[in-house]
Design a protein around this motif. Sequence first.
Motif, PDB file in Angstrom:
ATOM      1  N   HIS A 151       3.116  -2.859  -2.678  1.00  0.00           N
ATOM      2  CA  HIS A 151       1.860  -2.859  -3.436  1.00  0.00           C
ATOM      3  C   HIS A 151       1.774  -1.680  -4.406  1.00  0.00           C
ATOM      4  N   GLN A 153      -1.330   1.000  -6.288  1.00  0.00           N
ATOM      5  CA  GLN A 153      -2.733   1.428  -6.313  1.00  0.00           C
ATOM      6  C   GLN A 153      -3.045   1.993  -7.689  1.00  0.00           C
ATOM      7  N   HIS A 197      -2.472  -5.895   1.117  1.00  0.00           N
ATOM      8  CA  HIS A 197      -2.703  -5.771  -0.314  1.00  0.00           C
ATOM      9  C   HIS A 197      -1.410  -5.854  -1.136  1.00  0.00           C
ATOM     10  N   HIS A 213      -0.091   5.086  -7.003  1.00  0.00           N
ATOM     11  CA  HIS A 213       1.196   5.003  -6.314  1.00  0.00           C
ATOM     12  C   HIS A 213       1.729   3.590  -6.290  1.00  0.00           C
ATOM     13  N   ALA A 215       4.138   1.429  -3.486  1.00  0.00           N
ATOM     14  CA  ALA A 215       4.440   1.575  -2.053  1.00  0.00           C
ATOM     15  C   ALA A 215       5.595   0.672  -1.645  1.00  0.00           C
ATOM     16  N   TYR A 257       3.300  10.048   1.649  1.00  0.00           N
ATOM     17  CA  TYR A 257       3.272   9.994   0.189  1.00  0.00           C
ATOM     18  C   TYR A 257       4.167  11.094  -0.353  1.00  0.00           C
ATOM     19  N   GLU A 267       4.631   5.789  -2.039  1.00  0.00           N
ATOM     20  CA  GLU A 267       4.244   5.708  -0.627  1.00  0.00           C
ATOM     21  C   GLU A 267       5.342   4.976   0.138  1.00  0.00           C
TER      22      GLU A 267
HETATM   23 FE   LIG Z   1      -0.765   2.305  -0.534  1.00  0.00          FE
END
Ligand SMILES: [Fe+2]
Length: 314
Positions: A151, A153, A197, A213, A215, A257, A267
């Motif tokens: 994912h 962000q 997500h 970020h 991930a 992170y 991440e």
């Molecule tokens: Fe995340």
Amino acid sequence: MAIPRPVFRPPFNMTRASHVVLAVKDLKESKRFYVDALGFVVSSEDENRLYLRGLEEGCHHSLVLEQGGKPSAQHIGFRVLTEEDLDAAEAFFRDLGHRPTWVEVPHQARTLRVSDAAGVPLDICASMETRPRLILQSSRFSGACPQRLDHFQILTPHVDRALEFYTRLGFRLSEYITQDGSEEPSFVFLQRKGNPHDIVFAPGPGPGPLLHHAAFTIPETYHLMFICDLLAEMGFGRSVEYGPARHFAPGYARFVYLRDPDGHRIELFNTHYQTIDIEDEPLKWEMAKVLAGGWGPPPPQSWMTEAAPFGAAE
Ligand SMILES: [Fe+2]
């Protein structure tokens, strides 16, 4: 805004977060971080680009590093299921006034480039070149053993617009965070692939969106600790920004992170859960409870405020 109802028959079938393109100052140093330390697999490379994938990924790339003057995020990528979905996406975005364009991207099939409702540049394709999945090649596992992209962000002042936009595309809200007793969702966690997500929107300063970020999954919680030790040995100890710890918050992940040599935030995590069924309703969290919950120190100020701008490499 009210929580929008899910759209179970969207205008085209977007399936998952696919790839991210980051501009970096020194490709050699980035390779030392991502390949020699973290353990990403090199699918191909040239003077200006490094195409990386995780050990379980059968597609050509999930992380592309481009030599550029100023570190920035270039695009985030999504996949649609078929070429027909891509045509339907082009028509959908055109009708919406988002001015999609067709672009040639190495190692990807036909690619549609368009901005979302928060101004995030998207790279959408139905397929790309394939490479062997290396799940059983234990000798290729090293560092954090990254498995796959999961994912992104994004920070934006337009979380409400993004929620409405991605809901129209068939994304479902798995979880959200409210603040100060308000019912207004200020962090939204949206998914297409059936886990918590594919893309998260959180409040940002604006005017443009920022990439907070990208991930990637790892096999075992043990790798969160191991990669911190290895980064320290390789001179990247200060790249460990937050964690290893557990989100007593949306996603529930165990995580760490990291900041790469250009400050891009990655991440690494595991322990997500499945959310597919029609009765899975969005789960509300209150920020005060998120901040008070769990164990260990809260996120550092850098994690709360710093993120990469989107823009062309210079
Ligand atoms: Fe995340």
